[in-house]
Design a protein around this motif. Structure first.
Motif, PDB file in Angstrom:
ATOM      1  N   GLY A  67       0.807  -1.216   0.000  1.00  0.00           N
ATOM      2  CA  GLY A  67       0.000   0.000   0.000  1.00  0.00           C
ATOM      3  C   GLY A  67       0.840   1.266   0.000  1.00  0.00           C
ATOM      4  O   GLY A  67       0.563   2.207  -0.752  1.00  0.00           O
ATOM      5  N   VAL A  68       1.885   1.293   0.820  1.00  0.00           N
ATOM      6  CA  VAL A  68       2.754   2.469   0.890  1.00  0.00           C
ATOM      7  C   VAL A  68       3.469   2.684  -0.437  1.00  0.00           C
ATOM      8  O   VAL A  68       3.529   3.804  -0.965  1.00  0.00           O
ATOM      9  CB  VAL A  68       3.761   2.316   2.043  1.00  0.00           C
ATOM     10  N   VAL A  69       4.034   1.611  -0.993  1.00  0.00           N
ATOM     11  CA  VAL A  69       4.779   1.737  -2.247  1.00  0.00           C
ATOM     12  C   VAL A  69       3.837   2.078  -3.405  1.00  0.00           C
ATOM     13  O   VAL A  69       4.168   2.892  -4.278  1.00  0.00           O
ATOM     14  CB  VAL A  69       5.563   0.445  -2.528  1.00  0.00           C
ATOM     15  N   GLY A  70       2.670   1.473  -3.424  1.00  0.00           N
ATOM     16  CA  GLY A  70       1.709   1.779  -4.489  1.00  0.00           C
ATOM     17  C   GLY A  70       1.310   3.243  -4.492  1.00  0.00           C
ATOM     18  O   GLY A  70       1.254   3.887  -5.548  1.00  0.00           O
ATOM     19  N   ASN A  71       1.040   3.781  -3.312  1.00  0.00           N
ATOM     20  CA  ASN A  71       0.678   5.191  -3.218  1.00  0.00           C
ATOM     21  C   ASN A  71       1.853   6.090  -3.607  1.00  0.00           C
ATOM     22  O   ASN A  71       1.674   7.101  -4.292  1.00  0.00           O
ATOM     23  CB  ASN A  71       0.224   5.516  -1.798  1.00  0.00           C
ATOM     24  N   GLY A  72       3.074   5.716  -3.187  1.00  0.00           N
ATOM     25  CA  GLY A  72       4.252   6.499  -3.537  1.00  0.00           C
ATOM     26  C   GLY A  72       4.572   6.465  -5.015  1.00  0.00           C
ATOM     27  O   GLY A  72       5.026   7.460  -5.594  1.00  0.00           O
ATOM     28  N   ALA A  73       4.328   5.317  -5.660  1.00  0.00           N
ATOM     29  CA  ALA A  73       4.564   5.213  -7.099  1.00  0.00           C
ATOM     30  C   ALA A  73       3.540   6.033  -7.878  1.00  0.00           C
ATOM     31  O   ALA A  73       3.873   6.683  -8.877  1.00  0.00           O
ATOM     32  CB  ALA A  73       4.504   3.747  -7.534  1.00  0.00           C
ATOM     33  N   TYR A  74       2.306   6.031  -7.416  1.00  0.00           N
ATOM     34  CA  TYR A  74       1.280   6.839  -8.068  1.00  0.00           C
ATOM     35  C   TYR A  74       1.658   8.315  -8.045  1.00  0.00           C
ATOM     36  O   TYR A  74       1.487   9.035  -9.030  1.00  0.00           O
ATOM     37  CB  TYR A  74      -0.068   6.625  -7.390  1.00  0.00           C
ATOM     38  N   GLY A  75       2.207   8.772  -6.913  1.00  0.00           N
ATOM     39  CA  GLY A  75       2.602  10.167  -6.807  1.00  0.00           C
ATOM     40  C   GLY A  75       3.678  10.556  -7.794  1.00  0.00           C
ATOM     41  O   GLY A  75       3.662  11.657  -8.351  1.00  0.00           O
ATOM     42  N   VAL A  76       4.628   9.647  -8.053  1.00  0.00           N
ATOM     43  CA  VAL A  76       5.701   9.947  -9.008  1.00  0.00           C
ATOM     44  C   VAL A  76       5.183   9.894 -10.441  1.00  0.00           C
ATOM     45  O   VAL A  76       5.442  10.797 -11.249  1.00  0.00           O
ATOM     46  CB  VAL A  76       6.865   8.954  -8.828  1.00  0.00           C
ATOM     47  N   LEU A  77       4.464   8.844 -10.785  1.00  0.00           N
ATOM     48  CA  LEU A  77       4.017   8.654 -12.164  1.00  0.00           C
ATOM     49  C   LEU A  77       2.928   9.655 -12.552  1.00  0.00           C
ATOM     50  O   LEU A  77       2.758   9.952 -13.736  1.00  0.00           O
ATOM     51  CB  LEU A  77       3.523   7.222 -12.348  1.00  0.00           C
ATOM     52  N   ARG A  78       2.206  10.175 -11.566  1.00  0.00           N
ATOM     53  CA  ARG A  78       1.206  11.208 -11.839  1.00  0.00           C
ATOM     54  C   ARG A  78       1.873  12.509 -12.261  1.00  0.00           C
ATOM     55  O   ARG A  78       1.317  13.295 -13.022  1.00  0.00           O
ATOM     56  CB  ARG A  78       0.382  11.420 -10.574  1.00  0.00           C
ATOM     57  N   GLY A  79       3.082  12.756 -11.761  1.00  0.00           N
ATOM     58  CA  GLY A  79       3.798  13.978 -12.076  1.00  0.00           C
ATOM     59  C   GLY A  79       3.859  14.909 -10.883  1.00  0.00           C
ATOM     60  O   GLY A  79       3.044  14.819  -9.959  1.00  0.00           O
ATOM     61  N   PRO A  80       4.835  15.827 -10.861  1.00  0.00           N
ATOM     62  CA  PRO A  80       5.012  16.730  -9.722  1.00  0.00           C
ATOM     63  C   PRO A  80       3.916  17.774  -9.633  1.00  0.00           C
ATOM     64  O   PRO A  80       3.305  18.144 -10.634  1.00  0.00           O
ATOM     65  CB  PRO A  80       6.370  17.383 -10.000  1.00  0.00           C
ATOM     66  N   ARG A  81       3.687  18.231  -8.422  1.00  0.00           N
ATOM     67  CA  ARG A  81       2.753  19.313  -8.176  1.00  0.00           C
ATOM     68  C   ARG A  81       3.510  20.625  -8.003  1.00  0.00           C
ATOM     69  O   ARG A  81       4.691  20.639  -7.652  1.00  0.00           O
ATOM     70  CB  ARG A  81       1.915  19.024  -6.933  1.00  0.00           C
ATOM     71  N   VAL A  82       2.833  21.746  -8.227  1.00  0.00           N
ATOM     72  CA  VAL A  82       3.460  23.061  -8.126  1.00  0.00           C
ATOM     73  C   VAL A  82       3.460  23.517  -6.673  1.00  0.00           C
ATOM     74  O   VAL A  82       2.438  23.445  -5.981  1.00  0.00           O
ATOM     75  CB  VAL A  82       2.731  24.088  -9.006  1.00  0.00           C
ATOM     76  N   LYS A  83       4.610  23.993  -6.222  1.00  0.00           N
ATOM     77  CA  LYS A  83       4.770  24.534  -4.877  1.00  0.00           C
ATOM     78  C   LYS A  83       5.143  26.009  -4.994  1.00  0.00           C
ATOM     79  O   LYS A  83       5.977  26.376  -5.817  1.00  0.00           O
ATOM     80  CB  LYS A  83       5.862  23.766  -4.136  1.00  0.00           C
ATOM     81  N   GLN A  84       4.542  26.839  -4.187  1.00  0.00           N
ATOM     82  CA  GLN A  84       4.768  28.289  -4.230  1.00  0.00           C
ATOM     83  C   GLN A  84       5.608  28.722  -3.025  1.00  0.00           C
ATOM     84  O   GLN A  84       5.303  28.362  -1.891  1.00  0.00           O
ATOM     85  CB  GLN A  84       3.439  29.048  -4.216  1.00  0.00           C
ATOM     86  N   VAL A  85       6.674  29.487  -3.281  1.00  0.00           N
ATOM     87  CA  VAL A  85       7.539  30.004  -2.224  1.00  0.00           C
ATOM     88  C   VAL A  85       7.864  31.454  -2.538  1.00  0.00           C
ATOM     89  O   VAL A  85       8.194  31.787  -3.686  1.00  0.00           O
ATOM     90  CB  VAL A  85       8.849  29.189  -2.112  1.00  0.00           C
ATOM     91  N   THR A  86       7.777  32.325  -1.538  1.00  0.00           N
ATOM     92  CA  THR A  86       8.149  33.728  -1.704  1.00  0.00           C
ATOM     93  C   THR A  86       9.474  33.980  -0.997  1.00  0.00           C
ATOM     94  O   THR A  86       9.648  33.604   0.167  1.00  0.00           O
ATOM     95  CB  THR A  86       7.071  34.652  -1.118  1.00  0.00           C
ATOM     96  N   VAL A  87      10.417  34.608  -1.724  1.00  0.00           N
ATOM     97  CA  VAL A  87      11.748  34.875  -1.181  1.00  0.00           C
ATOM     98  C   VAL A  87      12.039  36.370  -1.280  1.00  0.00           C
ATOM     99  O   VAL A  87      12.154  36.911  -2.385  1.00  0.00           O
ATOM    100  CB  VAL A  87      12.829  34.086  -1.950  1.00  0.00           C
ATOM    101  N   PRO A  88      12.151  37.067  -0.165  1.00  0.00           N
ATOM    102  CA  PRO A  88      12.507  38.500  -0.214  1.00  0.00           C
ATOM    103  C   PRO A  88      14.002  38.684  -0.436  1.00  0.00           C
ATOM    104  O   PRO A  88      14.820  37.987   0.166  1.00  0.00           O
ATOM    105  CB  PRO A  88      12.092  38.998   1.167  1.00  0.00           C
ATOM    106  N   LEU A  89      14.375  39.608  -1.329  1.00  0.00           N
ATOM    107  CA  LEU A  89      15.778  39.925  -1.609  1.00  0.00           C
ATOM    108  C   LEU A  89      15.993  41.419  -1.404  1.00  0.00           C
ATOM    109  O   LEU A  89      15.306  42.251  -2.005  1.00  0.00           O
ATOM    110  CB  LEU A  89      16.156  39.534  -3.042  1.00  0.00           C
ATOM    111  N   ALA A  90      16.958  41.746  -0.566  1.00  0.00           N
ATOM    112  CA  ALA A  90      17.188  43.152  -0.218  1.00  0.00           C
ATOM    113  C   ALA A  90      17.619  43.988  -1.419  1.00  0.00           C
ATOM    114  O   ALA A  90      17.275  45.168  -1.515  1.00  0.00           O
ATOM    115  CB  ALA A  90      18.233  43.237   0.898  1.00  0.00           C
ATOM    116  N   LYS A  91      18.371  43.395  -2.343  1.00  0.00           N
ATOM    117  CA  LYS A  91      18.917  44.147  -3.469  1.00  0.00           C
ATOM    118  C   LYS A  91      17.988  44.161  -4.686  1.00  0.00           C
ATOM    119  O   LYS A  91      18.316  44.787  -5.701  1.00  0.00           O
ATOM    120  CB  LYS A  91      20.268  43.575  -3.881  1.00  0.00           C
TER     121      LYS A  91
END
Length: 434
Positions: free
Chosen positions: A181-205
């Motif tokens: 069950g664990v491996v099946g769910n983990g394989a589905y996550g990879v073969l389905r493709g990555p999801r988009v993650k949003q990160v905000t990074v402040p830069l002083a310059k």
């Protein structure tokens, strides 16, 4: 010599682990000589052989042949990890299950089975008539009646053996169900493709005009015998859908040569961003032939940064080769990439491995984009990754330099992720002057 010793030790550990798996999932749950025992014993030998061949097969076999043992070998690698963990957890439950089984058996035993039967009084037989008595067969010549065959209950040893067999089957079956069950769910996550993650990074310059600038960060795609052209297409479509201003491919694109995997990487030519797409090498490119891959991605319209820098309108984008290229005279050169730049401008650096962050701090980099760790990929691998990397996943600050590490968009080895989902990160730069 040291490599040979480590290889022998690793094979020894692999052998011990699979002996334990065979004992708990085959020997302890089956009768000697049965079909299950024979089949399980063959698989207990064959599967670890495939698991060893899977990561080294690409150097000895063509890609078309490698696929035949990569799939079962890598999947068994993941299943065996979680099967082993589940069985070890089951060792703690085994005594408890045996006690519960014994208690349940005692409760089901009827009271009559554990108390002596009451004596029975048999009435005397009536006297026979005289005529019959004269013709009766003498007692000494009469054939004795055959005694009834006794039906003795199974002995305590047989009952205990049956009880232990039942508990072993419960533990083994539950462990196998958890692992699959664990491996099946983990394989589905990879073969389905990555999801988009949003990160905000402040830069002083970063100037006010660049506030909200969006960089798509993708790493560790790992095209090879399992992940191919369809995987690349999913990644390209996902990136294009978020319409970034800039695309950065931060190493470990492939596990193979250009002739074999070039067609799988070709969808990268469809990447679209206002300021283009850029690429730096990862350690796996040097296992596969970095120079041909650098030229190939250039032909696809993705710009390699080999210890180089490009001045974008709002900041400098630099890239360094992976440290795995040092043995081939192609390692990272921070001085070449960064020393002659305008320090009043923000600098974003693409470097595959997070361990180079201290070089970035010394050269005044504002933001380093990395991959390599896969976030650990298979729990509890994240704890091992923490021993070798300053940051395993996410955003952290080192002095005046910020480091962002993506978990990557693919998977090395088993096409499985547990506790470390694949991602494509959109880094939104924020100006402190906005």
């Amino acid at each position: 010599m040291m490599i040979a010793v480590m290889a022998v030790a690793a094979l020894g550990l692999l052998g011990v682990a699979h002996w334990y798996l065979w004992r708990r999932t085959v020997r302890d749950v089956s009768r000697p000589g049965g079909r299950y025992r024979r089949t399980g014993t063959v698989l207990a030998f064959l599967l670890p052989v495939l698991m060893v061949l899977a990561p080294i097969g690409g150097r000895a076999f063509p890609l078309a042949v490698e696929r035949w043992f990569a799939w079962p070998g890598y999947l068994w690698m993941a299943v065996s990890i979680y099967l082993l963990l589940a069985l070890l957890a089951g060792e703690a439950l085994r005594p408890l299950l045996l006690r519960l089984h014994r208690r349940h058996a005692r409760r089901r035993t009827p009271a009559a089975a554990v108390t002596a039967p009451a004596p029975v009084t048999v009435p005397a037989a009536p006297a026979e008539p005289a005529a019959l008595a004269e013709t009766a067969v003498p007692a000494e010549t009469a054939a004795p009646a055959a005694p009834a065959a006794p039906t003795e209950p199974a002995g305590p040893a047989a009952v205990e053996a049956s009880r232990r067999l039942f508990v072993s089957r419960v533990v083994a079956g539950s462990a196998a169900a958890v692992a699959v069950g664990v491996v099946g769910n983990g394989a589905y996550g990879v073969l389905r493709g990555p999801r988009v993650k949003q990160v905000t990074v402040p830069l002083a310059k970063l100037p006010r005009a660049a506030h909200g600038y969006r960089i798509a960060v993708v790493s560790d795609i790992h095209l090879g015998p399992i992940l191919g052209k369809a995987h690349t297409r999913r990644i390209v479509d996902t990136i294009n859908a978020v319409q970034p201003d800039l695309i950065t491919v931060v190493g470990d694109l492939v596990d193979g040569t250009v002739p074999e995997l070039g067609p799988a990487a070709r969808p990268l030519a469809d990447l679209r961003a206002r300021d283009g797409a850029y690429f730096v090498t990862g350690n796996h490119e040097y296992f596969s032939g970095a120079a041909p891959w650098v030229e190939f991605v250039r032909e696809l319209g993705v710009h390699p940064l080999e210890n180089a820098r490009v001045e974008l309108p709002w900041f400098d984008l630099a890239g360094v080769n992976d440290i795995a290229g040092t043995a081939q005279g192609q390692g990272p050169d921070y001085a070449r990439a960064l020393d002659d730049r305008d320090r009043t401008r923000a600098a974003v650096l693409m470097a595959h491995q997070p361990v180079t962050i201290h070089d970035s701090v010394r050269h005044g980099v504002d933001l380093q984009l990395s991959g390599h760790t896969h976030g650990g990929q298979l729990w509890p691998g994240n704890y091992l990754a923490e021993l070798a990397n300053p940051t395993v996943a996410g955003l952290e600050r080192y002095g005046d330099t910020q480091l962002y590490v993506t978990r990557g968009a693919g998977a090395w080895g088993p096409p499985v992720r547990v506790g470390a989902p694949s991602d494509i990160t959109v880094v939104t730069l924020a100006s402190l002057r906005a």
